[in-house]
Design an enzyme around this catalytic site. Structure first.
Site, PDB file in Angstrom:
ATOM      1  N   HIS A   1       0.871  -1.199   0.000  1.00  0.00           N
ATOM      2  CA  HIS A   1       0.000   0.000   0.000  1.00  0.00           C
ATOM      3  C   HIS A   1       0.894   1.229   0.000  1.00  0.00           C
ATOM      4  CE1 HIS A   1      -3.801   2.217   1.372  1.00  0.00           C
ATOM      5  NE2 HIS A   1      -2.861   3.143   1.257  1.00  0.00           N
TER       6      HIS A   1
ATOM      7  N   ASP B   1       1.420   2.654   3.522  1.00  0.00           N
ATOM      8  CA  ASP B   1       0.598   3.864   3.385  1.00  0.00           C
ATOM      9  C   ASP B   1       1.464   5.119   3.440  1.00  0.00           C
ATOM     10  OD1 ASP B   1      -1.706   5.308   2.938  1.00  0.00           O
ATOM     11  OD2 ASP B   1      -2.279   5.394   5.040  1.00  0.00           O
TER      12      ASP B   1
ATOM     13  N   HIS C   1     -10.413   1.409   1.843  1.00  0.00           N
ATOM     14  CA  HIS C   1     -10.169   2.401   2.895  1.00  0.00           C
ATOM     15  C   HIS C   1     -11.379   2.299   3.826  1.00  0.00           C
ATOM     16  CE1 HIS C   1      -8.444   6.220   4.533  1.00  0.00           C
ATOM     17  NE2 HIS C   1      -9.630   6.178   5.117  1.00  0.00           N
TER      18      HIS C   1
ATOM     19  N   HIS D   1       1.637   5.351  -1.672  1.00  0.00           N
ATOM     20  CA  HIS D   1       1.302   6.548  -2.455  1.00  0.00           C
ATOM     21  C   HIS D   1       2.594   7.125  -3.029  1.00  0.00           C
ATOM     22  CE1 HIS D   1      -2.823   6.698  -0.819  1.00  0.00           C
ATOM     23  NE2 HIS D   1      -2.247   6.194   0.272  1.00  0.00           N
TER      24      HIS D   1
ATOM     25  N   LYS E   1      -9.422   0.189  -5.834  1.00  0.00           N
ATOM     26  CA  LYS E   1      -9.417   0.840  -4.519  1.00  0.00           C
ATOM     27  C   LYS E   1     -10.742   1.529  -4.220  1.00  0.00           C
ATOM     28  CE  LYS E   1      -7.792   2.322  -0.675  1.00  0.00           C
ATOM     29  NZ  LYS E   1      -6.582   2.993  -0.228  1.00  0.00           N
TER      30      LYS E   1
ATOM     31  N   HIS F   1      -4.571  -0.543   5.846  1.00  0.00           N
ATOM     32  CA  HIS F   1      -4.065   0.225   6.996  1.00  0.00           C
ATOM     33  C   HIS F   1      -4.997   0.155   8.215  1.00  0.00           C
ATOM     34  CE1 HIS F   1      -6.717   3.128   5.112  1.00  0.00           C
ATOM     35  NE2 HIS F   1      -5.846   3.496   4.211  1.00  0.00           N
TER      36      HIS F   1
HETATM   37  C1  NCD Z   1      -3.335   9.213   2.118  1.00  0.00           C
HETATM   38  C2  NCD Z   1      -2.865  10.240   1.093  1.00  0.00           C
HETATM   39  O1  NCD Z   1      -2.357  11.288   1.481  1.00  0.00           O
HETATM   40  O2  NCD Z   1      -2.990   9.970  -0.115  1.00  0.00           O
HETATM   41  N1  NCD Z   1      -3.370   9.845   3.414  1.00  0.00           N
HETATM   42  C3  NCD Z   1      -3.326   9.224   4.620  1.00  0.00           C
HETATM   43  O3  NCD Z   1      -3.485   9.892   5.639  1.00  0.00           O
HETATM   44  N2  NCD Z   1      -3.110   7.930   4.724  1.00  0.00           N
HETATM   45  C4  NCD Z   1      -4.647   8.648   1.710  1.00  0.00           C
HETATM   46  C5  NCD Z   1      -5.069   7.448   2.533  1.00  0.00           C
HETATM   47  O4  NCD Z   1      -4.532   6.364   2.377  1.00  0.00           O
HETATM   48  O5  NCD Z   1      -5.961   7.614   3.368  1.00  0.00           O
HETATM   49 ZN    ZN Z   2      -3.220   5.115   1.669  1.00  0.00          ZN
END
Ligand code: NCD
Ligand code: ZN
Length: 344
Positions: free
Chosen positions: A13, A247, A136, A15, A99, A174
């Site tokens: 997971h 995450d 999520h 970003h 997702k 998460h």
């Molecule tokens: C994530 C993001 O910034 O893209 N933020 C977070 O607090 N984890 C999005 C997510 O996974 O909720």
């Molecule tokens: Zn995330």
């Protein structure tokens, strides 16, 4: 000095963002991980296979020449995604999950799902094709206490969904609560969960230590210590339903140090090191490899990585800021020590 060598891990997971941010985020992850499940919540969400394949190319173009890294792409589930697109995604061989963001639940989630019924045909197609749903798991709404969003999501949304689609493969992303741990443990083999390093290392006091701490703000929120203990027990239990997903979610310093700061914690610069710290504190280092390098791959039907990474128990300091193109990101543990270091 203590050393630990494990099969190269995968981040299930992640970003990575886009544009100028990619150079840093891709390099940090590729240094530690062989593969990552890449989240689709860009400012313009990744909603089609064509967009995901183009994004994959941009990620690979940002990868430093001497590194290898395999981005495993996902699509963003909107209320207008068609069941046919799921088949196209499946056939591409590059899309590993779809997702689900409840509308408004987190960063760039405004394109998400507000009524689950509207995506039933897509979920039925995913169930049929074996395409995982990455969830999520938080409800939104002014009446719901922010710390209860995950537990209430299980009751209101996830449990009924699993009754309606019993063969649907689901990753509860998460997870942060003992309710989620119990639910995943008791659920069918189709239900698994990712656990972040920051939720294993911090409880919600970290949001308020000596003042408000925007760099510890993420969604789902950090929870009380009893929940952290439950997560740590699950992650270190050797149960293959729980595996690594950082995450890691970078936001520019100014976007977090703000009157209305963004949610997301950047951990990719030290992710496997942070998990090692959490596992070592629980006396469970021998269980790290399976959690980081096997259970996730097994769920996604991927082979185990052939290479390995070595960590050594040497303290080192994290920089106070990292440059992301023209922006600066404050990483997890900025200006503080890590207990483990990656050997090159
Ligand atoms: C994530 C993001 O910034 O893209 N933020 C977070 O607090 N984890 C999005 C997510 O996974 O909720
Ligand atoms: Zn995330």
């Amino acid at each position: 000095m203590q050393k630990l060598t494990i099969r190269c891990p995968d981040d299930m997971h992640l970003h990575l963002r886009d544009g100028a941010a990619l150079a840093r985020s891709v390099a940090d992850s590729a240094q530690r991980f062989a593969r990552a499940i890449v989240m689709p919540n860009l400012a313009q969400p990744v909603t089609t296979t064509a967009q995901a394949l183009a994004y994959r190319k941009r990620i690979l173009a940002a990868l430093p020449a001497e590194m290898t890294f395999k981005p495993l792409m996902t699509l963003y589930l909107t209320e207008t995604l068609s069941p046919d697109e799921i088949a196209v995604a499946q056939q591409s061989g590059h899309i590993h999950g779809i997702k689900l963001y409840p509308a408004g639940a987190t960063t760039n989630a405004e394109f998400g799902v507000s009524r689950m019924e509207r995506v039933y045909p897509v979920l039925a197609q995913m169930e049929k094709l074996g395409m995982p749903l990455l969830v999520h798991g938080e409800v939104v709404g002014p009446e719901v206490d922010a710390f209860d969003r995950e537990a209430i999501f299980i009751e209101r949304e996830l449990a009924p969904l699993m009754v309606r689609f019993p063969e649907l493969r689901i990753v509860f992303e998460h997870i942060t609560t003992c309710e989620a741990v119990d639910f995943v443990r008791a659920g069918s083999a189709h239900l698994v969960a990712t656990v972040t390093a920051h939720h294993l290392l911090l409880n919600r006091n970290a949001l308020f230590t000596g003042g408000i701490r925007p760099h510890h703000y993420c969604l789902p929120l950090l929870k009380r210590e009893s929940h952290r203990q439950a997560l740590l027990a699950a992650a270190t239990s050797g149960n293959p339903k729980f595996f690594l997903g950082t995450d890691s979610a970078p936001h520019a310093r100014h976007a977090k140090e703000s009157a209305c700061g963004c949610a997301g914690i950047y951990t990719a610069h030290a992710a496997i090191e942070l998990y090692a710290e959490a596992f070592a504190a629980a006396g469970a280092l021998p269980r790290l490899e399976a959690f980081a390098s096997q259970y996730g791959a097994d769920f996604y039907g991927l082979s185990h990585n052939a290479d390995s990474v070595t960590l050594e128990a040497v303290s080192c300091e994290v920089p106070t800021g990292l440059s992301f193109g023209a922006e600066e990101v404050v990483p997890f543990r900025a200006g503080e020590a890590l207990a483990w270091r990656l050997c090159s």
